[in-house]
Design a protein around this motif. Structure first.
Motif, PDB file in Angstrom:
ATOM      1  N   LEU A 191      -6.643   6.571   3.793  1.00 54.56           N
ATOM      2  CA  LEU A 191      -7.459   5.708   4.642  1.00 54.56           C
ATOM      3  C   LEU A 191      -7.446   6.184   6.092  1.00 54.56           C
ATOM      4  N   ARG A 192      -6.262   6.633   6.526  1.00 54.42           N
ATOM      5  CA  ARG A 192      -6.156   7.118   7.900  1.00 54.42           C
ATOM      6  C   ARG A 192      -7.021   8.371   8.088  1.00 54.42           C
ATOM      7  N   ASN A 193      -6.969   9.277   7.124  1.00 55.24           N
ATOM      8  CA  ASN A 193      -7.761  10.500   7.218  1.00 55.24           C
ATOM      9  C   ASN A 193      -9.264  10.199   7.173  1.00 55.24           C
ATOM     10  N   ARG A 194      -9.635   9.246   6.341  1.00 54.94           N
ATOM     11  CA  ARG A 194     -11.054   8.870   6.276  1.00 54.94           C
ATOM     12  C   ARG A 194     -11.521   8.337   7.617  1.00 54.94           C
ATOM     13  N   GLN A 195     -10.685   7.499   8.246  1.00 55.70           N
ATOM     14  CA  GLN A 195     -11.069   6.951   9.546  1.00 55.70           C
ATOM     15  C   GLN A 195     -11.120   8.032  10.609  1.00 55.70           C
ATOM     16  N   LEU A 196     -10.210   8.993  10.532  1.00 52.63           N
ATOM     17  CA  LEU A 196     -10.247  10.108  11.482  1.00 52.63           C
ATOM     18  C   LEU A 196     -11.550  10.898  11.353  1.00 52.63           C
ATOM     19  N   VAL A 197     -11.967  11.119  10.110  1.00 55.90           N
ATOM     20  CA  VAL A 197     -13.226  11.838   9.889  1.00 55.90           C
ATOM     21  C   VAL A 197     -14.407  11.031  10.424  1.00 55.90           C
ATOM     22  N   LEU A 198     -14.419   9.727  10.146  1.00 55.38           N
ATOM     23  CA  LEU A 198     -15.510   8.882  10.639  1.00 55.38           C
ATOM     24  C   LEU A 198     -15.555   8.865  12.164  1.00 55.38           C
ATOM     25  N   ASP A 199     -14.397   8.735  12.800  1.00 55.74           N
ATOM     26  CA  ASP A 199     -14.356   8.707  14.269  1.00 55.74           C
ATOM     27  C   ASP A 199     -14.861  10.026  14.850  1.00 55.74           C
ATOM     28  N   ALA A 200     -14.431  11.133  14.249  1.00 54.36           N
ATOM     29  CA  ALA A 200     -14.874  12.441  14.736  1.00 54.36           C
ATOM     30  C   ALA A 200     -16.375  12.627  14.517  1.00 54.36           C
ATOM     31  N   ALA A 201     -16.856  12.215  13.347  1.00 59.79           N
ATOM     32  CA  ALA A 201     -18.284  12.334  13.059  1.00 59.79           C
ATOM     33  C   ALA A 201     -19.100  11.460  13.997  1.00 59.79           C
ATOM     34  N   GLN A 202     -18.604  10.255  14.262  1.00 57.18           N
ATOM     35  CA  GLN A 202     -19.300   9.364  15.184  1.00 57.18           C
ATOM     36  C   GLN A 202     -19.443  10.018  16.550  1.00 57.18           C
ATOM     37  N   ALA A 203     -18.382  10.601  17.056  1.00 59.47           N
ATOM     38  CA  ALA A 203     -18.426  11.246  18.371  1.00 59.47           C
ATOM     39  C   ALA A 203     -19.388  12.443  18.361  1.00 59.47           C
ATOM     40  N   CYS A 204     -19.304  13.256  17.319  1.00 62.78           N
ATOM     41  CA  CYS A 204     -20.172  14.437  17.233  1.00 62.78           C
ATOM     42  C   CYS A 204     -21.636  14.058  17.063  1.00 62.78           C
ATOM     43  N   PHE A 205     -21.908  13.148  16.130  1.00 64.93           N
ATOM     44  CA  PHE A 205     -23.288  12.767  15.865  1.00 64.93           C
ATOM     45  C   PHE A 205     -23.910  12.043  17.054  1.00 64.93           C
ATOM     46  N   ALA A 206     -23.125  11.220  17.733  1.00 66.97           N
ATOM     47  CA  ALA A 206     -23.652  10.494  18.889  1.00 66.97           C
ATOM     48  C   ALA A 206     -24.055  11.458  19.990  1.00 66.97           C
ATOM     49  N   ALA A 207     -23.277  12.520  20.161  1.00 68.96           N
ATOM     50  CA  ALA A 207     -23.529  13.457  21.257  1.00 68.96           C
ATOM     51  C   ALA A 207     -24.578  14.506  20.915  1.00 68.96           C
ATOM     52  N   MET A 230       0.847  -1.187   0.000  1.00 66.86           N
ATOM     53  CA  MET A 230       0.000   0.000   0.000  1.00 66.86           C
ATOM     54  C   MET A 230       0.887   1.243   0.000  1.00 66.86           C
ATOM     55  N   THR A 231       0.631   2.170  -0.906  1.00 69.04           N
ATOM     56  CA  THR A 231       1.438   3.376  -0.988  1.00 69.04           C
ATOM     57  C   THR A 231       1.161   4.284   0.205  1.00 69.04           C
ATOM     58  N   ALA A 232       2.137   5.226   0.443  1.00 69.10           N
ATOM     59  CA  ALA A 232       1.981   6.137   1.568  1.00 69.10           C
ATOM     60  C   ALA A 232       0.755   7.018   1.390  1.00 69.10           C
ATOM     61  N   SER A 233       0.519   7.476   0.152  1.00 68.42           N
ATOM     62  CA  SER A 233      -0.632   8.348  -0.093  1.00 68.42           C
ATOM     63  C   SER A 233      -1.944   7.613   0.172  1.00 68.42           C
ATOM     64  N   ARG A 234      -1.988   6.334  -0.254  1.00 68.27           N
ATOM     65  CA  ARG A 234      -3.194   5.531  -0.014  1.00 68.27           C
ATOM     66  C   ARG A 234      -3.400   5.310   1.482  1.00 68.27           C
ATOM     67  N   SER A 235      -2.333   5.022   2.190  1.00 68.94           N
ATOM     68  CA  SER A 235      -2.400   4.821   3.630  1.00 68.94           C
ATOM     69  C   SER A 235      -2.858   6.092   4.339  1.00 68.94           C
ATOM     70  N   ASP A 236      -2.348   7.239   3.915  1.00 71.17           N
ATOM     71  CA  ASP A 236      -2.756   8.504   4.518  1.00 71.17           C
ATOM     72  C   ASP A 236      -4.235   8.784   4.257  1.00 71.17           C
TER      73      ASP A 236
END
Length: 259
Positions: A9-25, A1-7
């Motif tokens: 995916l990591r950024n997408r997960q960060l957005v999902l985690d943040a959205a999950q916390a915000c939407f849940a609250a 997996m290339t570094a750009s692809r890894s970044d």
């Protein structure tokens, strides 16, 4: 997996985690800018992975429903049918009740823009239906229920638990509803069908002797203004003037000819 692809995916997960916390609250109304700030990424990164707010809400809700489906599978594998069903019923109420995004998704009507993740919701209904079927075949749940009934009760319990008296223990309403789901309770009422509309309900009257309770106090039944036939007063609405449609039409023609 290339570094750009890894970044990415990591950024997408960060957005999902943040959205999950915000939407849940706070629910799905949280601005995307606030989600980007919490995730530590730019607004462009959020829009690159989730072009619209709805797409982000859909992804978050779908992930949470997937968790519920996995919980149903886990309970089904570890417990007998009745225990698995009632444990999942309580878990679903608790899980949805603590997540405002899930509350919005489960409580919204089908035409509401917050009614998202239809595929995930179908998976939830399928998992719930399988648990219900196994519990009914085991005699642990009353047989006159279907999955739509149970799903509606889950949503109802979520609402009741969210607004319960703080002096009463959490889960009380869910426990009460669970009691009703067990066999031996009063059968559910049959579906109500609309009765055929009668002439009297349309404020038209029929020829014939009036019923005792429909005769005006202190006088006899009124008579048709055209033919003089006694007519039966309507139960509601204006006092009838004609015995039927034919005499009403005659009176109308007479008025028209005299104008």
């Amino acid at each position: 997996m290339t570094a750009s692809r890894s970044d990415a995916l990591r950024n997408r997960q960060l957005v999902l985690d943040a959205a999950q916390a915000c939407f849940a609250a706070a629910g799905p109304q949280v601005p995307l800018a606030e989600i980007a700030r919490l995730a530590g990424v730019g607004a462009g990164t959020v829009h690159r992975h989730f072009p619209t707010k709805r797409a982000l809400v859909e992804a978050v809700v779908a992930a949470r429903i997937d968790d519920l489906v996995a919980e149903a599978d886990r309970l089904s594998a570890r417990h007998e049918p009745g225990t698995a069903f009632f444990a999942f019923f309580a878990a679903a109420v608790e899980h949805i009740g603590f997540n405002k995004a899930l509350c919005a998704a489960f409580e919204a009507d089908s035409g509401d823009p917050l009614h998202v993740a239809p595929t995930a919701q179908r998976a939830f209904h399928a998992a719930l239906g399988e648990l219900l079927d196994r519990a009914q075949r085991a005699g642990a749940v009353r047989a006159d229920l279907d999955v739509a009934d149970v799903a509606a009760l889950v949503a109802g319990c979520v609402t009741m638990e969210r607004h319960h008296d703080p002096e009463r223990p959490t889960g009380r309403m869910t426990a009460l509803v669970s009691e009703v789901l067990q066999p031996g309770r009063t059968p559910l009422p049959a579906a109500v069908t609309k009765q055929a509309t009668t002439r009297q309900e349309r404020n038209e009257t029929s020829v014939g002797p009036p019923q005792r309770h429909e005769t005006p106090i202190g006088g006899e039944s009124p008579r048709c203004e055209v033919c003089g036939t006694r007519i039966q007063p309507a139960r509601t609405g204006r006092r009838a003037r004609f015995c039927g449609a034919a005499c009403r039409q005659k009176a109308h023609r007479r008025r028209r000819n005299h104008t």
